[in-house]
Write a protein that holds these residues in place. Structure first.
Motif, PDB file in Angstrom:
ATOM      1  N   SER A  75       0.826  -1.205   0.000  1.00  0.00           N
ATOM      2  CA  SER A  75       0.000   0.000   0.000  1.00  0.00           C
ATOM      3  C   SER A  75       0.864   1.260   0.000  1.00  0.00           C
ATOM      4  N   THR A  79       1.398   4.165  -3.109  1.00  0.00           N
ATOM      5  CA  THR A  79       1.348   5.628  -2.994  1.00  0.00           C
ATOM      6  C   THR A  79       2.599   6.270  -3.573  1.00  0.00           C
ATOM      7  N   HIS A  90      -3.963   4.853  -5.011  1.00  0.00           N
ATOM      8  CA  HIS A  90      -5.155   4.135  -4.569  1.00  0.00           C
ATOM      9  C   HIS A  90      -6.365   4.431  -5.453  1.00  0.00           C
ATOM     10  N   VAL A  94      -8.383   1.379  -7.615  1.00  0.00           N
ATOM     11  CA  VAL A  94      -9.839   1.196  -7.687  1.00  0.00           C
ATOM     12  C   VAL A  94     -10.278   0.912  -9.113  1.00  0.00           C
ATOM     13  N   ALA A 140     -15.258   3.761  -5.065  1.00  0.00           N
ATOM     14  CA  ALA A 140     -14.755   3.391  -3.729  1.00  0.00           C
ATOM     15  C   ALA A 140     -14.738   4.605  -2.795  1.00  0.00           C
ATOM     16  N   ASN A 142     -15.104   4.681   0.247  1.00  0.00           N
ATOM     17  CA  ASN A 142     -14.449   4.356   1.525  1.00  0.00           C
ATOM     18  C   ASN A 142     -12.967   4.722   1.544  1.00  0.00           C
ATOM     19  N   THR A 143     -12.356   4.859   0.363  1.00  0.00           N
ATOM     20  CA  THR A 143     -10.941   5.269   0.302  1.00  0.00           C
ATOM     21  C   THR A 143     -10.803   6.718  -0.169  1.00  0.00           C
ATOM     22  N   ARG A 144     -11.897   7.458  -0.127  1.00  0.00           N
ATOM     23  CA  ARG A 144     -11.895   8.828  -0.649  1.00  0.00           C
ATOM     24  C   ARG A 144     -10.848   9.702   0.033  1.00  0.00           C
ATOM     25  N   LEU A 146      -8.000   8.898   1.451  1.00  0.00           N
ATOM     26  CA  LEU A 146      -6.652   8.557   1.007  1.00  0.00           C
ATOM     27  C   LEU A 146      -6.422   9.005  -0.436  1.00  0.00           C
ATOM     28  N   GLN A 147      -7.418   8.813  -1.288  1.00  0.00           N
ATOM     29  CA  GLN A 147      -7.293   9.249  -2.672  1.00  0.00           C
ATOM     30  C   GLN A 147      -7.074  10.762  -2.764  1.00  0.00           C
TER      31      GLN A 147
END
Length: 254
Positions: A75, A79, A90, A94, A140, A142-144, A146-147
């Motif tokens: 992970s 990045t 990330h 997706v 996604a 749920n990863t907003r 981090l994105q």
């Protein structure tokens, strides 16, 4: 008839191969900075392209967690390697995993360029970069956070490149950004249109497979694309080996 699942667990990188795959883009980046600082642009620009391609390979293998690292390390590397392309790793993960799960469906934004004409691929390429960002946030949420954090880091890098030029007159950062932008704008061509529109028995693809016995990521992106769709856990560095040892996928499988 149910297809027998084939194990690819033995296609793992040796320690030497792992070191090579992990270090390559960063070594190339250091070489680029050194050459660019000396204003040897005729060498620096090709090295910048090589750096971006190496980063793409590392990013792709990080998405599929095929580099022999822990989940957390993959992970983090996702990045970092995406930052070399000035992208959110990330976010790309997706849309890429959606591409594998729903290849060329109505909700496969990464594969959409494969349905375009060649003219549309060139005209829409730069715009497609941004549509993928928004698509990843939709797919996604749920990863907003981090994105968006990774997107913010890419913006900070660009601001830093501009500041470097303003304060010192150095084009090191801006030239690298331009190279990354050009490759990104052409990504619909070499990462989607060509791999999916070229038959896996096409002579050009077969020739590419023959020449991809050494590290040639842009060739591997279409030469072994059908193989990657069937065996996504095989690292890019071992795709040529997998092509020799694993059953040939049927065309409809990708």
């Amino acid at each position: 008839m149910k297809t027998r699942k084939i194990s690819t667990s033995h296609f793992t990188l040796t320690r030497a191969q792992q070191i090579m795959e992990l270090s390559r883009p960063w070594v190339l980046l250091a070489v680029y900075v050194l050459l660019a600082w000396q204003q040897l642009w005729w060498l620096a620009v090709p090295v910048a392209f090589a750096t971006c391609l190496a980063a793409f390979v590392q990013l792709h293998d990080s998405i599929h967690q095929s580099l022999g690292l822990t989940k957390k390390s993959h992970s983090l590397l996702l990045t970092l390697s995406a930052l070399l392309l000035l992208k959110s790793g990330h976010a790309l993960k997706v849309t890429h995993l959606r591409h594998h799960g729903q290849c060329l469906s109505e909700d496969d934004p990464e594969g959409e360029p494969a349905k375009w004409t060649l003219k549309e691929v060139f005209l829409n390429g730069p715009y497609h970069i941004f549509t993928l960002r928004f698509a990843s946030l939709r797919i996604a949420p749920n990863t907003r956070r981090l994105q968006l954090l990774e997107t913010g880091l890419t913006v900070l890098l660009l601001v830093g490149f501009i500041a470097l030029y303003s304060m010192t007159g150095s084009l090191v950062g801006l030239v690298y950004w331009a190279v990354a932008f050009v490759l990104s704008a052409l990504m619909p061509l070499w990462a989607s249109y060509i791999p999916h529109r070229m038959a896996h028995r096409n002579p050009a693809r077969l020739a590419g497979a023959q020449s991809a016995q050494f590290w040639t990521p842009i060739i591997s992106s279409f030469a072994f694309h059908h193989l990657h769709h069937t065996y996504p856990k095989v690292p890019t560095a071992l795709l040529a080996k997998a092509a020799r040892e694993l059953p040939e996928p049927e065309a409809h499988q990708h």
